[in-house]
Design an enzyme around this catalytic site. Structure first.
Site, short mmCIF file in Angstrom:
data_model
loop_
_atom_site.label_atom_id
_atom_site.label_comp_id
_atom_site.label_asym_id
_atom_site.label_seq_id
_atom_site.Cartn_x
_atom_site.Cartn_y
_atom_site.Cartn_z
N GLN A 1 0.68 -1.12 0.18
CA GLN A 1 -0.18 0.36 0.19
C GLN A 1 1.45 1.74 0.03
O GLN A 1 0.43 2.51 0.04
CB GLN A 1 -1.16 -0.12 1.15
CG GLN A 1 -1.55 -1.55 1.19
CD GLN A 1 -2.53 -1.23 2.79
OE1 GLN A 1 -3.72 -1.42 2.63
NE2 GLN A 1 -1.71 -0.65 4.08
N SER B 1 -12.33 1.17 0.66
CA SER B 1 -11.97 0.40 1.19
C SER B 1 -12.55 -1.15 1.39
O SER B 1 -11.53 -1.11 2.64
CB SER B 1 -10.17 0.00 1.74
OG SER B 1 -9.78 1.08 0.45
N TRP C 1 -5.27 -0.97 -3.91
CA TRP C 1 -4.11 -0.24 -4.14
C TRP C 1 -3.41 0.25 -5.12
O TRP C 1 -3.69 1.57 -5.21
CB TRP C 1 -3.43 -0.05 -2.72
CG TRP C 1 -4.59 -0.09 -1.33
CD1 TRP C 1 -5.01 -0.57 -0.58
CD2 TRP C 1 -5.01 1.80 -1.15
NE1 TRP C 1 -6.07 0.52 0.41
CE2 TRP C 1 -5.46 1.79 -0.71
CE3 TRP C 1 -4.85 3.39 -1.42
CZ2 TRP C 1 -6.48 2.67 0.71
CZ3 TRP C 1 -5.06 4.17 -1.18
CH2 TRP C 1 -6.00 4.10 0.65
N LYS D 1 -14.26 1.10 11.32
CA LYS D 1 -13.22 0.96 10.87
C LYS D 1 -12.26 1.75 9.77
O LYS D 1 -10.83 2.04 9.38
CB LYS D 1 -13.38 -0.77 9.65
CG LYS D 1 -12.08 -1.71 8.91
CD LYS D 1 -12.83 -2.32 8.58
CE LYS D 1 -12.92 -2.49 7.01
NZ LYS D 1 -13.36 -3.83 5.97
N PHE E 1 -9.12 3.51 9.54
CA PHE E 1 -7.51 3.03 8.56
C PHE E 1 -7.68 4.78 6.90
O PHE E 1 -5.97 4.36 6.92
CB PHE E 1 -8.34 2.25 7.46
CG PHE E 1 -7.83 1.53 6.38
CD1 PHE E 1 -6.79 1.01 6.58
CD2 PHE E 1 -8.50 1.70 4.45
CE1 PHE E 1 -5.65 0.74 4.76
CE2 PHE E 1 -7.48 1.46 4.26
CZ PHE E 1 -5.93 1.29 3.91
N PRO F 1 -7.86 -0.33 12.43
CA PRO F 1 -9.15 -1.04 11.49
C PRO F 1 -9.40 -2.37 11.98
O PRO F 1 -8.40 -3.43 11.87
CB PRO F 1 -8.42 -1.26 10.55
CG PRO F 1 -6.79 -0.26 10.55
CD PRO F 1 -6.86 -0.64 11.64
N ASP G 1 -9.94 -4.87 10.54
CA ASP G 1 -9.75 -5.58 8.87
C ASP G 1 -10.10 -7.53 8.95
O ASP G 1 -9.59 -7.84 9.78
CB ASP G 1 -8.98 -5.31 8.26
CG ASP G 1 -8.19 -6.17 7.19
OD1 ASP G 1 -7.22 -6.91 6.87
OD2 ASP G 1 -9.08 -5.34 5.67
N ASP H 1 -0.66 -2.40 12.98
CA ASP H 1 -1.76 -2.90 12.26
C ASP H 1 -0.23 -2.89 10.66
O ASP H 1 -0.50 -4.05 9.51
CB ASP H 1 -2.67 -1.72 11.95
CG ASP H 1 -3.95 -2.45 10.41
OD1 ASP H 1 -3.84 -3.78 10.67
OD2 ASP H 1 -3.75 -2.17 9.58
N TRP I 1 -0.35 -6.53 8.98
CA TRP I 1 -1.14 -6.41 7.78
C TRP I 1 -0.94 -7.48 6.46
O TRP I 1 -1.67 -8.11 6.30
CB TRP I 1 -2.11 -5.20 6.91
CG TRP I 1 -3.29 -5.48 6.52
CD1 TRP I 1 -4.74 -5.81 6.95
CD2 TRP I 1 -2.79 -5.45 4.30
NE1 TRP I 1 -5.16 -6.11 5.67
CE2 TRP I 1 -4.33 -5.63 4.06
CE3 TRP I 1 -1.94 -5.16 3.93
CZ2 TRP I 1 -4.47 -5.45 2.76
CZ3 TRP I 1 -1.88 -4.63 2.66
CH2 TRP I 1 -3.65 -4.89 2.54
#
Length: 239
Positions: free
Chosen positions: A24, A51, A62, A142, A146, A172, A174, A208, A212
């Site tokens: 990202q 998103s 992304w 969320k 984010f 978030p 996710d 995160d 992630w």
């Protein structure tokens, strides 16, 4: 165990992952070279807020976003998304709902001058509240939290300055984080990771950033040896 490892990785380790491993961030760095700074930051916030319910991986989405808007002249963010989303490969669900979100936040986005972006980068908690109010949703939603994370990426790129995320902004929720949390505990994700953040000293949005990409199968080969060893230890727990 997980709090100890995250604490050892630390904010600087999280920063390395963000800037060198997270696709990202790479997509944003690419886009920043093909569009003016103000429009870039506005688009990043808007894109964060739509998103969800993707039709592909977040990394794919992304990059699709970055390549679509690179070199594009954007007069209205709402009209740009009205054209972009129906033709998107990785974000084709709930398009009317997502366009409604863009419309609601567009007035706020229009206030983001370079000066205002710099102010918000120094006070991301204030930005958090502003986005939630513009959308008329819960601050802990969320996509709202984010959007603060992705704003942080965008502002870091534009201003060439690193500001850590505030401790009070939650992770978030996710699908990757929710699934991992269920594997580790019966606690709610937001509560569990806030506890880990306080124990480790690493804010939830940076946690995160660590988790992630690894949960998405990212390679850790580019990390310095000491960080790579810690990430390998973390991967054994989370994958």
């Amino acid at each position: 165990m997980i709090a100890r490892i995250i604490g050892e990785i630390g904010i600087e380790g999280a920063r390395f992952i963000e800037e060198n491993i997270d696709e990202q961030f790479k997509a944003l760095r690419y886009l920043s070279k093909g569009i003016d700074s103000e429009t870039f930051v506005k688009l990043v916030i808007a894109n964060s807020l739509v998103s969800y319910q993707l039709t592909g991986k977040g990394e794919q989405w992304w990059w699709e976003f970055a390549k679509y808007f690179y070199g594009r002249d954007v007069k209205s963010i709402y009209l740009a998304y009205k054209e972009f989303l129906p033709n998107s490969r990785f974000n084709r669900r709930l398009i009317p709902q997502k366009l409604s979100r863009i419309r609601r936040v567009e007035t706020f986005l229009s206030t983001l001058t370079e000066e205002r972006i710099e102010e918000y980068y120094g006070d991301m908690s204030s930005l958090w509240g502003s986005i939630a109010r513009a959308l008329g949703v819960d601050k802990e939603s969320k996509t709202v939290v984010f959007s603060v994370k992705m704003f942080g990426y965008a502002a870091r790129i534009v201003l060439s300055t690193f500001n850590p995320y505030p401790m009070e902004i939650p992770i978030p929720e996710d699908s990757r984080i929710v699934k991992l949390t269920k594997k580790l505990t019966n606690e709610k994700p937001r509560k569990f990771w806030m506890k880990i953040a306080r124990e480790s000293g690493v804010p939830p949005l940076h946690i995160d950033s660590i988790l992630w990409p690894l949960l998405g199968g990212a390679s850790i080969d580019s990390a310095p040896p000491e960080l790579r060893d810690k990430l390998a230890e973390l991967i054994k727990i989370i994958r």
